[in-house]
Design an enzyme around this catalytic site. Structure first.
Site, mmCIF file in Angstrom:
data_model
loop_
_atom_site.group_PDB
_atom_site.id
_atom_site.type_symbol
_atom_site.label_atom_id
_atom_site.label_comp_id
_atom_site.label_asym_id
_atom_site.label_seq_id
_atom_site.Cartn_x
_atom_site.Cartn_y
_atom_site.Cartn_z
ATOM 1 N N ASP A 50 44.352 17.690 54.111
ATOM 2 C CA ASP A 50 43.416 18.053 55.162
ATOM 3 C C ASP A 50 42.022 18.269 54.545
ATOM 4 O OD1 ASP A 50 43.009 18.974 58.068
ATOM 5 O OD2 ASP A 50 42.488 20.797 56.996
ATOM 6 N N TYR A 93 33.054 24.067 57.343
ATOM 7 C CA TYR A 93 32.760 23.020 58.323
ATOM 8 C C TYR A 93 31.317 23.073 58.817
ATOM 9 C CZ TYR A 93 37.800 22.269 58.603
ATOM 10 O OH TYR A 93 39.111 21.983 58.307
ATOM 11 N N HIS A 137 50.897 16.717 60.975
ATOM 12 C CA HIS A 137 49.730 16.910 60.121
ATOM 13 C C HIS A 137 50.054 17.758 58.890
ATOM 14 C CE1 HIS A 137 45.483 17.494 59.129
ATOM 15 N NE2 HIS A 137 45.723 18.790 59.031
#
Length: 367
Positions: free
Chosen positions: A173, A285, A340
């Site tokens: 990720d 982020y 995921h």
């Protein structure tokens, strides 16, 4: 054939670049607003249904026993001289063995690699790191401290502090994003690259702008640009969002996967329920749109990309496109029943695929 715009005079070219930049940032902030409105509506719905539960936030005082399981390794700390930050990691395997460095994703921490810590310690010094801002690693307060170049330099500095000049680098990720960038910027430090459920960064940035479906799946990237509100939304209903990410039918580990136990969930809640524990991870982020696209793209070491086809956040088409940026042996394996959270979902299969890749490359070099 010349690229469109290649013959434009410098003033016209600057206007085109400025216009593209304006459109890009208009898209970013417009979609940020849309995601914020959706989150606000969900909050109002929760308040309307269960007002007392909505604002319940329990800080877990004591870590569950699984976080101190000696079979996973030893808890260690290292302080980086230049940044002054102290990093926490768990290490398994004897010192002096080849280094395998593991970089987790969001919202995870070193514990997401528990199955790999046990598996690879027989032949490697396995180090599962808490990234900057996560868990017991220091968390600078300003978002500027989480720019991609800082995160890349962290890995370089940690490698040197551990006494190594190179490693097998594995990332999942967001940790996969960092792993790709370390491999691109410091290729001499990475003997083999293994990435789990994250495409080459250039593939991601190009694909997301051309495929609205991926833009929607990556909505949290835009939502996280807002100050404080994303952190607050994670705490609603005692971290219901966090629990759902790993356990819900839409985003969690599937029926055929290795489900997280109640103690595993408590480990995540213990880490992220601490005051301020979400700001550092989300700050990762908050700089991404000013750091991409990349100037350099090529990956020159042998690379393994593992992908869970049921990934709710990343479309599987990006995995195959990644091939064009690898200038060495490239192996892609897509697991049809996996989510995921691949290394936690299908640990036995993932570990076997990693072993095969590592031994295959070793054999190839000896020949």
């Amino acid at each position: 054939m010349a690229r469109p715009g290649a013959a434009c005079p410098p003033p016209a070219r600057r206007v085109i670049v400025a216009a593209r930049a304006l459109l890009f940032w208009a898209l970013v902030y417009s979609y940020c607003g849309v995601c914020a409105c959706i989150a606000g509506l969900r909050l109002l719905w929760s308040i309307g249904r269960r007002p007392g539960e909505t604002f319940r936030w329990v800080v877990r005082e004591n870590p569950p026993a699984c976080l101190n399981d000696p079979s996973l390794g030893t808890h260690c700390y290292v302080r980086i001289k230049d940044s002054g930050l102290r990093f926490h990691y768990v290490a398994a395997g004897e010192r002096g063995k080849p280094l395998m460095l593991l970089l987790h994703g969001f919202p995870e921490f070193w514990y997401s690699w528990r199955h790999q810590l046990r598996e690879f310690k027989s032949e490697y010094r396995v180090v599962a790191l808490d990234l900057r801002g996560y868990g017991e690693t220091d968390a600078p307060s300003h978002k500027e401290n989480y720019k991609l170049d800082c995160l890349i330099t962290d890995i370089k500095d940690i490698l040197e502090c551990l006494g190594y000049s190179k490693c097998v680098l594995i990332g999942h990720d967001w940790g996969g994003m960092i792993a790709w960038l370390v491999a691109i910027c410091y290729p001499e430090m990475v003997t083999k690259l293994i990435v789990v459920n994250f495409p080459h960064p250039s593939v991601f940035t190009e694909y997301i702008l051309r495929h609205p479906s991926q833009l929607i799946k990556s909505g949290y990237y835009f939502f996280f640009q807002m100050p404080w509100f994303p952190e607050f939304m994670f705490t609603v209903n005692d971290f219901k969002v966090l629990k759902s990410l790993f356990t819900s039918q839409a985003t969690g580990i599937g029926k055929k996967g290795c489900r997280l136990t109640a103690e595993d969930i408590e480990a995540y809640l213990y880490i992220f329920s601490q005051p301020g524990a979400l700001t550092g991870p989300i700050n990762h982020y908050r700089n991404i749109f000013s750091c991409l696209p990349l100037q350099h793209h090529e990956v020159i070491m042998p690379t393994l990309l593992l992908w869970g086809e049921r990934d709710a956040f990343m479309e599987v088409e990006m995995a195959e496109i990644t091939r064009i940026y690898i200038k060495n042996h490239f192996r892609l394996t897509i697991l049809s029943e996996a989510s995921h959270w691949l290394q936690q979902d299908q640990p036995d299969i993932v570990n076997k695929l990693i072993w095969t890749f590592l031994k295959e490359e070793t054999t190839r070099k000896r020949e």
